[in-house]
Write a protein that holds these residues in place. Structure first.
Motif, PDB file in Angstrom:
ATOM      1  N   LEU A  89      51.411   8.995 109.202  1.00  0.00           N
ATOM      2  CA  LEU A  89      52.023   8.619 110.466  1.00  0.00           C
ATOM      3  C   LEU A  89      53.166   7.636 110.249  1.00  0.00           C
ATOM      4  O   LEU A  89      54.234   7.755 110.877  1.00  0.00           O
ATOM      5  CB  LEU A  89      50.971   8.006 111.396  1.00  0.00           C
ATOM      6  CG  LEU A  89      51.476   7.554 112.775  1.00  0.00           C
ATOM      7  CD1 LEU A  89      52.087   8.731 113.541  1.00  0.00           C
ATOM      8  CD2 LEU A  89      50.339   6.922 113.578  1.00  0.00           C
ATOM      9  N   TYR A  90      52.984   6.688 109.360  1.00  0.00           N
ATOM     10  CA  TYR A  90      54.040   5.712 109.074  1.00  0.00           C
ATOM     11  C   TYR A  90      55.273   6.407 108.498  1.00  0.00           C
ATOM     12  O   TYR A  90      56.410   6.080 108.862  1.00  0.00           O
ATOM     13  CB  TYR A  90      53.515   4.661 108.097  1.00  0.00           C
ATOM     14  CG  TYR A  90      54.501   3.562 107.782  1.00  0.00           C
ATOM     15  CD1 TYR A  90      55.090   2.814 108.791  1.00  0.00           C
ATOM     16  CD2 TYR A  90      54.842   3.278 106.462  1.00  0.00           C
ATOM     17  CE1 TYR A  90      56.005   1.799 108.493  1.00  0.00           C
ATOM     18  CE2 TYR A  90      55.735   2.271 106.153  1.00  0.00           C
ATOM     19  CZ  TYR A  90      56.318   1.540 107.172  1.00  0.00           C
ATOM     20  OH  TYR A  90      57.219   0.539 106.882  1.00  0.00           O
ATOM     21  N   LYS A  95      61.035   8.114 109.149  1.00  0.00           N
ATOM     22  CA  LYS A  95      62.106   9.121 109.110  1.00  0.00           C
ATOM     23  C   LYS A  95      62.982   9.050 110.353  1.00  0.00           C
ATOM     24  O   LYS A  95      64.173   9.378 110.304  1.00  0.00           O
ATOM     25  CB  LYS A  95      61.497  10.512 108.977  1.00  0.00           C
ATOM     26  CG  LYS A  95      60.982  10.832 107.579  1.00  0.00           C
ATOM     27  CD  LYS A  95      60.522  12.271 107.476  1.00  0.00           C
ATOM     28  CE  LYS A  95      61.680  13.236 107.617  1.00  0.00           C
ATOM     29  NZ  LYS A  95      61.278  14.650 107.416  1.00  0.00           N
ATOM     30  N   ARG A  96      62.404   8.627 111.466  1.00  0.00           N
ATOM     31  CA  ARG A  96      63.169   8.544 112.711  1.00  0.00           C
ATOM     32  C   ARG A  96      63.983   7.261 112.819  1.00  0.00           C
ATOM     33  O   ARG A  96      64.919   7.197 113.607  1.00  0.00           O
ATOM     34  CB  ARG A  96      62.219   8.621 113.904  1.00  0.00           C
ATOM     35  CG  ARG A  96      61.398   9.905 113.974  1.00  0.00           C
ATOM     36  CD  ARG A  96      60.398   9.830 115.097  1.00  0.00           C
ATOM     37  NE  ARG A  96      59.539  11.015 115.183  1.00  0.00           N
ATOM     38  CZ  ARG A  96      58.507  11.136 116.000  1.00  0.00           C
ATOM     39  NH1 ARG A  96      58.204  10.137 116.823  1.00  0.00           N
ATOM     40  NH2 ARG A  96      57.775  12.232 116.013  1.00  0.00           N
ATOM     41  N   ARG A  97      63.628   6.246 112.038  1.00  0.00           N
ATOM     42  CA  ARG A  97      64.225   4.922 112.254  1.00  0.00           C
ATOM     43  C   ARG A  97      65.087   4.432 111.103  1.00  0.00           C
ATOM     44  O   ARG A  97      65.855   3.492 111.287  1.00  0.00           O
ATOM     45  CB  ARG A  97      63.108   3.899 112.507  1.00  0.00           C
ATOM     46  CG  ARG A  97      62.221   4.275 113.693  1.00  0.00           C
ATOM     47  CD  ARG A  97      61.252   3.179 114.043  1.00  0.00           C
ATOM     48  NE  ARG A  97      60.420   3.572 115.180  1.00  0.00           N
ATOM     49  CZ  ARG A  97      59.812   2.708 115.987  1.00  0.00           C
ATOM     50  NH1 ARG A  97      59.968   1.422 115.798  1.00  0.00           N
ATOM     51  NH2 ARG A  97      59.060   3.138 116.991  1.00  0.00           N
ATOM     52  N   LEU A  98      64.924   5.020 109.902  1.00  0.00           N
ATOM     53  CA  LEU A  98      65.666   4.542 108.749  1.00  0.00           C
ATOM     54  C   LEU A  98      66.328   5.702 108.023  1.00  0.00           C
ATOM     55  O   LEU A  98      65.821   6.825 108.051  1.00  0.00           O
ATOM     56  CB  LEU A  98      64.725   3.806 107.777  1.00  0.00           C
ATOM     57  CG  LEU A  98      64.118   2.471 108.237  1.00  0.00           C
ATOM     58  CD1 LEU A  98      63.135   1.964 107.186  1.00  0.00           C
ATOM     59  CD2 LEU A  98      65.191   1.440 108.503  1.00  0.00           C
ATOM     60  N   PRO A  99      67.449   5.441 107.348  1.00  0.00           N
ATOM     61  CA  PRO A  99      68.049   6.466 106.493  1.00  0.00           C
ATOM     62  C   PRO A  99      67.094   6.867 105.378  1.00  0.00           C
ATOM     63  O   PRO A  99      66.150   6.133 105.050  1.00  0.00           O
ATOM     64  CB  PRO A  99      69.300   5.767 105.926  1.00  0.00           C
ATOM     65  CG  PRO A  99      69.559   4.624 106.840  1.00  0.00           C
ATOM     66  CD  PRO A  99      68.241   4.204 107.393  1.00  0.00           C
ATOM     67  N   LEU A 105      61.941   3.842 100.340  1.00  0.00           N
ATOM     68  CA  LEU A 105      61.632   2.535  99.774  1.00  0.00           C
ATOM     69  C   LEU A 105      60.583   1.815 100.614  1.00  0.00           C
ATOM     70  O   LEU A 105      59.643   1.222 100.068  1.00  0.00           O
ATOM     71  CB  LEU A 105      62.907   1.693  99.670  1.00  0.00           C
ATOM     72  CG  LEU A 105      62.749   0.286  99.084  1.00  0.00           C
ATOM     73  CD1 LEU A 105      62.103   0.347  97.698  1.00  0.00           C
ATOM     74  CD2 LEU A 105      64.111  -0.414  99.018  1.00  0.00           C
ATOM     75  N   ALA A 106      60.728   1.871 101.934  1.00  0.00           N
ATOM     76  CA  ALA A 106      59.742   1.235 102.807  1.00  0.00           C
ATOM     77  C   ALA A 106      58.369   1.859 102.627  1.00  0.00           C
ATOM     78  O   ALA A 106      57.345   1.159 102.604  1.00  0.00           O
ATOM     79  CB  ALA A 106      60.193   1.343 104.262  1.00  0.00           C
ATOM     80  N   MET A 107      58.327   3.180 102.490  1.00  0.00           N
ATOM     81  CA  MET A 107      57.060   3.876 102.285  1.00  0.00           C
ATOM     82  C   MET A 107      56.434   3.459 100.964  1.00  0.00           C
ATOM     83  O   MET A 107      55.218   3.203 100.879  1.00  0.00           O
ATOM     84  CB  MET A 107      57.317   5.390 102.282  1.00  0.00           C
ATOM     85  CG  MET A 107      56.068   6.250 102.267  1.00  0.00           C
ATOM     86  SD  MET A 107      55.245   6.325 103.871  1.00  0.00           S
ATOM     87  CE  MET A 107      53.767   5.399 103.526  1.00  0.00           C
ATOM     88  N   SER A 108      57.250   3.367  99.921  1.00  0.00           N
ATOM     89  CA  SER A 108      56.746   2.964  98.610  1.00  0.00           C
ATOM     90  C   SER A 108      56.212   1.533  98.648  1.00  0.00           C
ATOM     91  O   SER A 108      55.164   1.239  98.043  1.00  0.00           O
ATOM     92  CB  SER A 108      57.853   3.075  97.561  1.00  0.00           C
ATOM     93  OG  SER A 108      58.328   4.400  97.459  1.00  0.00           O
ATOM     94  N   LEU A 109      56.894   0.654  99.366  1.00  0.00           N
ATOM     95  CA  LEU A 109      56.437  -0.734  99.465  1.00  0.00           C
ATOM     96  C   LEU A 109      55.130  -0.832 100.246  1.00  0.00           C
ATOM     97  O   LEU A 109      54.257  -1.648  99.910  1.00  0.00           O
ATOM     98  CB  LEU A 109      57.515  -1.589 100.134  1.00  0.00           C
ATOM     99  CG  LEU A 109      58.760  -1.870  99.286  1.00  0.00           C
ATOM    100  CD1 LEU A 109      59.807  -2.615 100.103  1.00  0.00           C
ATOM    101  CD2 LEU A 109      58.395  -2.665  98.040  1.00  0.00           C
ATOM    102  N   PHE A 110      54.978  -0.032 101.280  1.00  0.00           N
ATOM    103  CA  PHE A 110      53.726  -0.025 102.054  1.00  0.00           C
ATOM    104  C   PHE A 110      52.564   0.359 101.141  1.00  0.00           C
ATOM    105  O   PHE A 110      51.517  -0.316 101.128  1.00  0.00           O
ATOM    106  CB  PHE A 110      53.850   0.964 103.207  1.00  0.00           C
ATOM    107  CG  PHE A 110      52.708   0.904 104.192  1.00  0.00           C
ATOM    108  CD1 PHE A 110      52.855   0.295 105.422  1.00  0.00           C
ATOM    109  CD2 PHE A 110      51.466   1.473 103.882  1.00  0.00           C
ATOM    110  CE1 PHE A 110      51.799   0.244 106.337  1.00  0.00           C
ATOM    111  CE2 PHE A 110      50.410   1.430 104.777  1.00  0.00           C
ATOM    112  CZ  PHE A 110      50.575   0.807 106.010  1.00  0.00           C
ATOM    113  N   VAL A 188      63.079  -2.208 105.728  1.00  0.00           N
ATOM    114  CA  VAL A 188      62.393  -1.943 104.472  1.00  0.00           C
ATOM    115  C   VAL A 188      61.319  -2.982 104.206  1.00  0.00           C
ATOM    116  O   VAL A 188      60.201  -2.655 103.780  1.00  0.00           O
ATOM    117  CB  VAL A 188      63.410  -1.900 103.314  1.00  0.00           C
ATOM    118  CG1 VAL A 188      62.694  -1.830 101.966  1.00  0.00           C
ATOM    119  CG2 VAL A 188      64.350  -0.700 103.469  1.00  0.00           C
ATOM    120  N   SER A 189      61.627  -4.252 104.458  1.00  0.00           N
ATOM    121  CA  SER A 189      60.654  -5.315 104.200  1.00  0.00           C
ATOM    122  C   SER A 189      59.413  -5.162 105.076  1.00  0.00           C
ATOM    123  O   SER A 189      58.336  -5.644 104.722  1.00  0.00           O
ATOM    124  CB  SER A 189      61.288  -6.682 104.429  1.00  0.00           C
ATOM    125  OG  SER A 189      61.723  -6.811 105.781  1.00  0.00           O
TER     126      SER A 189
END
Length: 264
Positions: A89-90, A95-99, A105-110, A188-189
């Motif tokens: 879900l995240y 995909k809708r909010r970030l390039p 990168l945000a997904m990998s950090l999560f 991303v953070s």
């Protein structure tokens, strides 16, 4: 009303299928490595043979690293499957909010933050194992040799299933939509901070259940799989809170059953 586009009717989009495939491959690799470690322990000349022969087994730095690796693999194999709904879900929201580059990168950090929380727990579990081993309270199969310790772990885990903290953490783990709505952090953070928060909720939900591994044997992969399946059901089913309470009663009953011969 016009019919929704065919793409919107898909259960998962292409990006989610790729993410799911990667995560399932990671989980499968963790289970495979756990199986290899368990086979190495029971192989001729392995740790189990040495222990059965009465050979002293003080922990070296290599032993500590191997035990930490075992716990890390175990937590990855047991906990990552129950986090899949949240991660999928995240990823869809990102995909809708970030390039593309930023959402990857945000997904990998999560994911990294989530696993870091369980990595910290793995370190504590390794230290606890060392302490119990130092007190000669563990068998070569990493099972408690003390009825009192086993009963305490069972009763403690069962009682925790009824506590408000357990129920609160379970609610956050059960509802990815509610979690993301209540704890969303942009950019991303945000992936890192949200991954840490979700990991802490999952830790608060399941840490006591992991103590059962010292009751049934930490390298008994059948029990590891059963506990992992229970954790998954507890988070997926709408009746998860009642399932947790029911399991708590069974665990406390198991503890009393172990102690009954000592009381008679």
């Amino acid at each position: 009303m016009q019919p929704a586009p065919a793409a919107s009717k898909r259960l998962l989009d292409h990006g989610q299928w790729r993410l799911l495939g990667c995560l399932l491959a990671l989980i499968a690799l963790a289970w495979f490595e756990l199986w290899r470690m368990s086979q190495a322990m029971v192989a001729p000349g392995g740790m189990l043979d040495m222990a059965m022969a009465g050979m002293p087994m003080p922990w070296s730095l290599t032993d500590a690293a191997l035990m930490l690796a075992m716990w890390l693999l175990m937590m990855l194999a047991m906990m990552l499957p129950s986090a899949l709904p949240m991660l999928l879900l995240y990823q869809q929201l990102l995909k809708r909010r970030l390039p593309t580059g930023q959402h990857l990168l945000a997904m990998s950090l999560f994911i990294a933050a989530y696993l870091l929380v369980w990595g910290g727990f793995s370190l504590l579990a390794t230290l606890l194992q060392w302490w119990l081993d130092h007190l000669s309270l563990l068998s070569p199969e990493l099972r408690s040799t003390s009825i009192w310790l086993a009963a305490a772990l069972l009763f403690g885990a069962g009682l925790y299933q009824w506590l408000p903290l357990k129920q609160a953490c379970l609610r956050h783990c059960q509802g990815p939509v509610l979690f993301l709505a209540g704890h969303w952090r942009p950019g991303v953070s945000g992936g890192w901070s949200m991954g840490l928060r979700h990991g802490l909720y999952c830790l608060g939900c399941c840490w006591a259940l992991m103590g059962l591994l010292f009751v049934v044997g930490a390298m008994n992969l059948l029990w590891v799989a059963l506990i992992a399946a229970y954790v998954l059901l507890e988070k997926l089913l709408a009746s998860g809170p009642w399932l947790a309470r029911g399991a708590g009663l069974l665990l406390m009953g198991w503890a009393l059953h172990l102690l009954l011969p000592a009381w008679i």
